[in-house]
Design a protein around this motif. Sequence first.
Motif, mmCIF file in Angstrom:
data_model
loop_
_atom_site.group_PDB
_atom_site.id
_atom_site.type_symbol
_atom_site.label_atom_id
_atom_site.label_comp_id
_atom_site.label_asym_id
_atom_site.label_seq_id
_atom_site.Cartn_x
_atom_site.Cartn_y
_atom_site.Cartn_z
ATOM 1 N N LYS A 96 -18.888 -16.903 -5.934
ATOM 2 C CA LYS A 96 -17.707 -16.434 -6.675
ATOM 3 C C LYS A 96 -16.643 -15.988 -5.685
ATOM 4 O O LYS A 96 -16.959 -15.447 -4.623
ATOM 5 C CB LYS A 96 -18.041 -15.297 -7.652
ATOM 6 N N HIS A 97 -15.391 -16.259 -6.062
ATOM 7 C CA HIS A 97 -14.222 -15.822 -5.306
ATOM 8 C C HIS A 97 -13.289 -15.076 -6.253
ATOM 9 O O HIS A 97 -13.385 -15.201 -7.477
ATOM 10 C CB HIS A 97 -13.503 -17.010 -4.664
ATOM 11 N N TYR A 98 -12.366 -14.305 -5.660
ATOM 12 C CA TYR A 98 -11.463 -13.476 -6.443
ATOM 13 C C TYR A 98 -10.023 -13.739 -6.021
ATOM 14 O O TYR A 98 -9.746 -14.009 -4.841
ATOM 15 C CB TYR A 98 -11.785 -11.998 -6.240
ATOM 16 N N VAL A 99 -9.098 -13.642 -6.978
ATOM 17 C CA VAL A 99 -7.671 -13.840 -6.684
ATOM 18 C C VAL A 99 -6.873 -12.682 -7.283
ATOM 19 O O VAL A 99 -7.242 -12.104 -8.296
ATOM 20 C CB VAL A 99 -7.157 -15.181 -7.256
ATOM 21 N N ASP A 100 -5.789 -12.369 -6.609
ATOM 22 C CA ASP A 100 -4.900 -11.314 -7.091
ATOM 23 C C ASP A 100 -3.590 -11.398 -6.314
ATOM 24 O O ASP A 100 -3.478 -12.127 -5.321
ATOM 25 C CB ASP A 100 -5.540 -9.941 -6.898
ATOM 26 N N GLY A 101 -2.601 -10.654 -6.771
ATOM 27 C CA GLY A 101 -1.304 -10.602 -6.104
ATOM 28 C C GLY A 101 -0.806 -9.171 -6.021
ATOM 29 O O GLY A 101 -1.171 -8.327 -6.849
ATOM 30 N N ARG A 136 -6.604 -14.720 -1.963
ATOM 31 C CA ARG A 136 -7.928 -15.149 -2.445
ATOM 32 C C ARG A 136 -8.972 -14.596 -1.490
ATOM 33 O O ARG A 136 -8.868 -14.770 -0.268
ATOM 34 C CB ARG A 136 -8.006 -16.667 -2.494
ATOM 35 N N ALA A 137 -9.962 -13.902 -2.044
ATOM 36 C CA ALA A 137 -11.040 -13.312 -1.253
ATOM 37 C C ALA A 137 -12.360 -13.945 -1.636
ATOM 38 O O ALA A 137 -12.571 -14.330 -2.797
ATOM 39 C CB ALA A 137 -11.093 -11.799 -1.468
ATOM 40 N N GLU A 138 -13.269 -14.047 -0.652
ATOM 41 C CA GLU A 138 -14.589 -14.609 -0.962
ATOM 42 C C GLU A 138 -15.456 -13.532 -1.619
ATOM 43 O O GLU A 138 -15.030 -12.399 -1.822
ATOM 44 C CB GLU A 138 -15.230 -15.178 0.316
ATOM 45 N N GLY A 139 -16.700 -13.898 -1.949
ATOM 46 C CA GLY A 139 -17.538 -13.038 -2.764
ATOM 47 C C GLY A 139 -17.856 -11.686 -2.173
ATOM 48 O O GLY A 139 -18.166 -10.738 -2.901
ATOM 49 N N ASN A 140 -17.778 -11.557 -0.837
ATOM 50 C CA ASN A 140 -18.036 -10.275 -0.190
ATOM 51 C C ASN A 140 -16.778 -9.448 0.015
ATOM 52 O O ASN A 140 -16.853 -8.352 0.575
ATOM 53 C CB ASN A 140 -18.742 -10.498 1.150
ATOM 54 N N GLY A 141 -15.632 -9.991 -0.395
ATOM 55 C CA GLY A 141 -14.391 -9.228 -0.318
ATOM 56 C C GLY A 141 -13.552 -9.474 0.914
ATOM 57 O O GLY A 141 -12.536 -8.793 1.110
ATOM 58 N N LYS A 142 -13.908 -10.450 1.745
ATOM 59 C CA LYS A 142 -13.084 -10.755 2.917
ATOM 60 C C LYS A 142 -11.994 -11.758 2.540
ATOM 61 O O LYS A 142 -12.234 -12.685 1.770
ATOM 62 C CB LYS A 142 -13.939 -11.310 4.052
ATOM 63 N N PRO A 143 -10.790 -11.602 3.108
ATOM 64 C CA PRO A 143 -9.684 -12.512 2.748
ATOM 65 C C PRO A 143 -9.915 -13.917 3.290
ATOM 66 O O PRO A 143 -10.277 -14.102 4.446
ATOM 67 C CB PRO A 143 -8.465 -11.854 3.410
ATOM 68 N N LEU A 144 -9.679 -14.912 2.433
ATOM 69 C CA LEU A 144 -9.810 -16.314 2.838
ATOM 70 C C LEU A 144 -8.457 -16.955 3.092
ATOM 71 O O LEU A 144 -8.240 -17.599 4.113
ATOM 72 C CB LEU A 144 -10.550 -17.111 1.761
ATOM 73 N N LEU A 162 -3.719 -21.322 -3.889
ATOM 74 C CA LEU A 162 -4.810 -20.529 -3.329
ATOM 75 C C LEU A 162 -6.118 -21.308 -3.327
ATOM 76 O O LEU A 162 -6.933 -21.168 -2.411
ATOM 77 C CB LEU A 162 -4.979 -19.235 -4.132
ATOM 78 N N VAL A 163 -6.322 -22.137 -4.352
ATOM 79 C CA VAL A 163 -7.549 -22.924 -4.427
ATOM 80 C C VAL A 163 -7.520 -24.074 -3.429
ATOM 81 O O VAL A 163 -8.510 -24.361 -2.744
ATOM 82 C CB VAL A 163 -7.751 -23.457 -5.863
ATOM 83 N N VAL A 164 -6.386 -24.733 -3.311
ATOM 84 C CA VAL A 164 -6.290 -25.914 -2.431
ATOM 85 C C VAL A 164 -6.334 -25.520 -0.956
ATOM 86 O O VAL A 164 -6.956 -26.211 -0.133
ATOM 87 C CB VAL A 164 -4.990 -26.687 -2.740
#
Length: 267
Positions: A96-101, A136-144, A162-164
Motif C-alpha cells: 500500500k502507498h499513500y498520497v496527499d497534498g 506519494r509515500a510508500e507503506g512505511n511512510g518514506k517519500p517516494l 504521482l502514480v506514473v
Amino acid sequence: MCQRDLSDKQWDILQPLLPPQRPRTGRPAFDHRPFLNGILWILRTGAPWRDLPARYGKWASVYSRFRRWTLSGIWGSVLAELQRIGDANGSIDWEKHYVDGTTIRAHQCAAGARGGQATQALGRSRGGFTTKIHLRAEGNGKPLVFVLSSGERHESRYLEWLVVLGQVKRSGAGRPRVRPKKLVGDKGYSYPSLRDKLRRRGITPIIPTKSNQETEDIFDPALYRERNKVERAMNRIKRYRRIATRYEKLACMYAGMIFLACILEWL
C-alpha cells in the motif's frame, strides 16, 4: 563539525552516489562534505545564502554548485539510487502507498521569475501567495515522489502524475517497480474517473466516497486510518524552514530543497 551536520554513517552512504571529487578537467572541486553541510544548514534554518557560516565555504560557491547540481538532476539521481538500495533491502512496502497534498506559503522574494509565476508553480489561493506539494509515500511512510503545482490547484489533478513518476529501479534485470497493490487517499481524490484509472493500472483505490456518491464495497477503514503516515512524512519534510516557507523564485530550485529533505529521510 556542527551537531546537525551529516554523520559519518550518513556520509559513507551518500559519498559513492555523488559526482567524483576530482573532475576530468579543471581544478579539483571544493570538498563535497562541507558543501553538503552548508546546503543542509540553509535547508534547516531558512536563512539567506549570504548568511551561510564561513566554516562551510564561500556562500557564492556553495550556492553555485547547488544550482548546477539541481539543474543537472543530481539530487533526483541520488534519491532514486537510495530508493533502489532500499527496495533491494526490502525496505519499501509495495502493498500500500499513500498520497496527499499540502499548501506552502511563498515569501515575497519568491516572486519575480522570468515567464511569470504560473510557470514556477506559484499561484493565489485562500492562503495567499502559495505553492503546493503533492506527495506519494510508500507503506512505511518514506517519500517516494513529489510534484509541485501552484497553490490553488486541486490534488486530484496530480494523482496520475504521482502514480506514473514513482518508479524504483530493480537491482537486477526487469522493468522498474511503480505500482502498489493499494493506494490510499482522502476524499479529495474521490472521483469515478480517478478510481477507474487506478483500477486499469491494477491498483485498488482505498478512498472514502463523498456523501453524494455510492459507497465502495472495497473500502478498508482500518487501512485508511494508516493514511496518517503520508501526513507525518509531509510534516517531517516541512520541519526544514526552507521548505515550510518557499523563498526560491524557480520551481526547480525549490524542488532541489525538497529532494534534499527526501534524501535525508532515506539515509
